[in-house]
Design a protein around this motif. Structure first.
Motif, PDB file in Angstrom:
ATOM      1  N   GLY A  21       0.817  -1.217   0.000  1.00  0.00           N
ATOM      2  CA  GLY A  21       0.000   0.000   0.000  1.00  0.00           C
ATOM      3  C   GLY A  21       0.847   1.263   0.000  1.00  0.00           C
ATOM      4  N   PHE A  22       2.030   1.211   0.618  1.00  0.00           N
ATOM      5  CA  PHE A  22       2.923   2.369   0.606  1.00  0.00           C
ATOM      6  C   PHE A  22       3.408   2.694  -0.802  1.00  0.00           C
ATOM      7  N   MET A  23       3.304   1.729  -1.716  1.00  0.00           N
ATOM      8  CA  MET A  23       3.685   1.948  -3.120  1.00  0.00           C
ATOM      9  C   MET A  23       2.471   2.315  -3.966  1.00  0.00           C
ATOM     10  N   ASP A  24       1.361   2.608  -3.312  1.00  0.00           N
ATOM     11  CA  ASP A  24       0.098   2.912  -3.989  1.00  0.00           C
ATOM     12  C   ASP A  24      -0.334   1.787  -4.925  1.00  0.00           C
ATOM     13  N   LEU A  25      -0.143   0.557  -4.478  1.00  0.00           N
ATOM     14  CA  LEU A  25      -0.571  -0.615  -5.235  1.00  0.00           C
ATOM     15  C   LEU A  25      -1.542  -1.414  -4.381  1.00  0.00           C
ATOM     16  N   GLU A  26      -2.416  -2.122  -5.042  1.00  0.00           N
ATOM     17  CA  GLU A  26      -3.306  -3.040  -4.352  1.00  0.00           C
ATOM     18  C   GLU A  26      -2.947  -4.445  -4.789  1.00  0.00           C
ATOM     19  N   CYS A  27      -3.073  -5.384  -3.869  1.00  0.00           N
ATOM     20  CA  CYS A  27      -2.768  -6.764  -4.230  1.00  0.00           C
ATOM     21  C   CYS A  27      -3.613  -7.727  -3.421  1.00  0.00           C
ATOM     22  N   GLN A  28      -3.762  -8.915  -3.964  1.00  0.00           N
ATOM     23  CA  GLN A  28      -4.387 -10.015  -3.251  1.00  0.00           C
ATOM     24  C   GLN A  28      -3.261 -10.908  -2.763  1.00  0.00           C
ATOM     25  N   VAL A  29      -3.376 -11.388  -1.544  1.00  0.00           N
ATOM     26  CA  VAL A  29      -2.338 -12.223  -0.953  1.00  0.00           C
ATOM     27  C   VAL A  29      -2.926 -13.586  -0.627  1.00  0.00           C
ATOM     28  N   GLU A  30      -2.232 -14.622  -1.067  1.00  0.00           N
ATOM     29  CA  GLU A  30      -2.652 -15.997  -0.797  1.00  0.00           C
ATOM     30  C   GLU A  30      -1.476 -16.721  -0.138  1.00  0.00           C
ATOM     31  N   SER A  46       1.769 -16.023  -2.347  1.00  0.00           N
ATOM     32  CA  SER A  46       1.505 -15.614  -3.726  1.00  0.00           C
ATOM     33  C   SER A  46       0.776 -14.283  -3.706  1.00  0.00           C
ATOM     34  N   MET A  47       1.355 -13.309  -4.374  1.00  0.00           N
ATOM     35  CA  MET A  47       0.734 -11.990  -4.470  1.00  0.00           C
ATOM     36  C   MET A  47       0.276 -11.785  -5.900  1.00  0.00           C
ATOM     37  N   HIS A  48      -0.923 -11.252  -6.047  1.00  0.00           N
ATOM     38  CA  HIS A  48      -1.457 -10.963  -7.379  1.00  0.00           C
ATOM     39  C   HIS A  48      -1.873  -9.501  -7.396  1.00  0.00           C
ATOM     40  N   THR A  49      -1.293  -8.769  -8.333  1.00  0.00           N
ATOM     41  CA  THR A  49      -1.643  -7.367  -8.483  1.00  0.00           C
ATOM     42  C   THR A  49      -2.041  -7.136  -9.937  1.00  0.00           C
TER      43      THR A  49
END
Length: 172
Positions: A21-30, A46-49
């Motif tokens: 989030g500090f990089m202004d990105l959103e991701c899903q974490v598994e 596993s991160m998916h952005t």
């Protein structure tokens, strides 16, 4: 498999989402657990952005490598507080943590193995050693493990980081 608590999973997931989030990105974490051949359990994250994964991966996976180091430092090694108690790193049942973004590591490993197999064919035809391009420790390990099944081929890592390479040569 071990009983890796839901609380620990949530804590790791939230910490990763906050850092990203500090990089202004959103991701899903598994998160999932994998059992290695020597019966040790490692945690695979596993991160998916959807966009701008290149910021998380970086050139030749350098950002991903650094991010993985941070995550390991936060959740694998116990830190000592000034009063002598432990903080974090309470996951004694987990022997390793691996982080992947948009399956970059998996596709990169597949690519590296393909290159190594092509080099093996050239070495078999010419009976001369061949040096591959510089690779990370993880990538070199993948190549060594893959080519260990070839009885007529020997592999060796040479050089110093970050330019450490694999030499593929005929087995004497």
């Amino acid at each position: 498999m071990t009983d890796f608590t839901e609380q620990n999973r949530e804590r790791i997931s939230e910490a990763i989402k906050k850092m990203v989030g500090f990089m202004d990105l959103e991701c899903q974490v598994e998160l999932r657990e994998e059992l290695s051949s020597d019966s040790r359990v490692s945690l695979v994250i596993s991160m998916h952005t959807p966009d701008n994964a290149r910021f998380l991966i970086g050139k030749n996976g350098q950002n991903l490598q650094a991010f993985e180091h941070l995550v390991r430092s936060m959740f694998m090694k116990p830190a000592r507080l000034p009063d002598g108690t432990q903080a974090g790193g309470d996951n004694k049942e987990i022997s390793g943590i691996s982080v992947d973004v948009n399956d970059y590591k998996r596709s990169r490993a597949s690519y590296i193995v393909d290159i190594a197999k092509q080099a093996v064919q050239r070495v078999r035809n010419t009976q001369k050693a061949e040096v591959l391009l510089p690779m990370s420790a993880y990538e070199r390990r993948v190549v060594h493990m893959e080519l260990a099944s070839c009885p007529d081929i020997a592999t060796e890592s040479v050089g110093d980081e970050p330019n450490r390479k694999i030499v593929i040569k005929p087995y004497p």
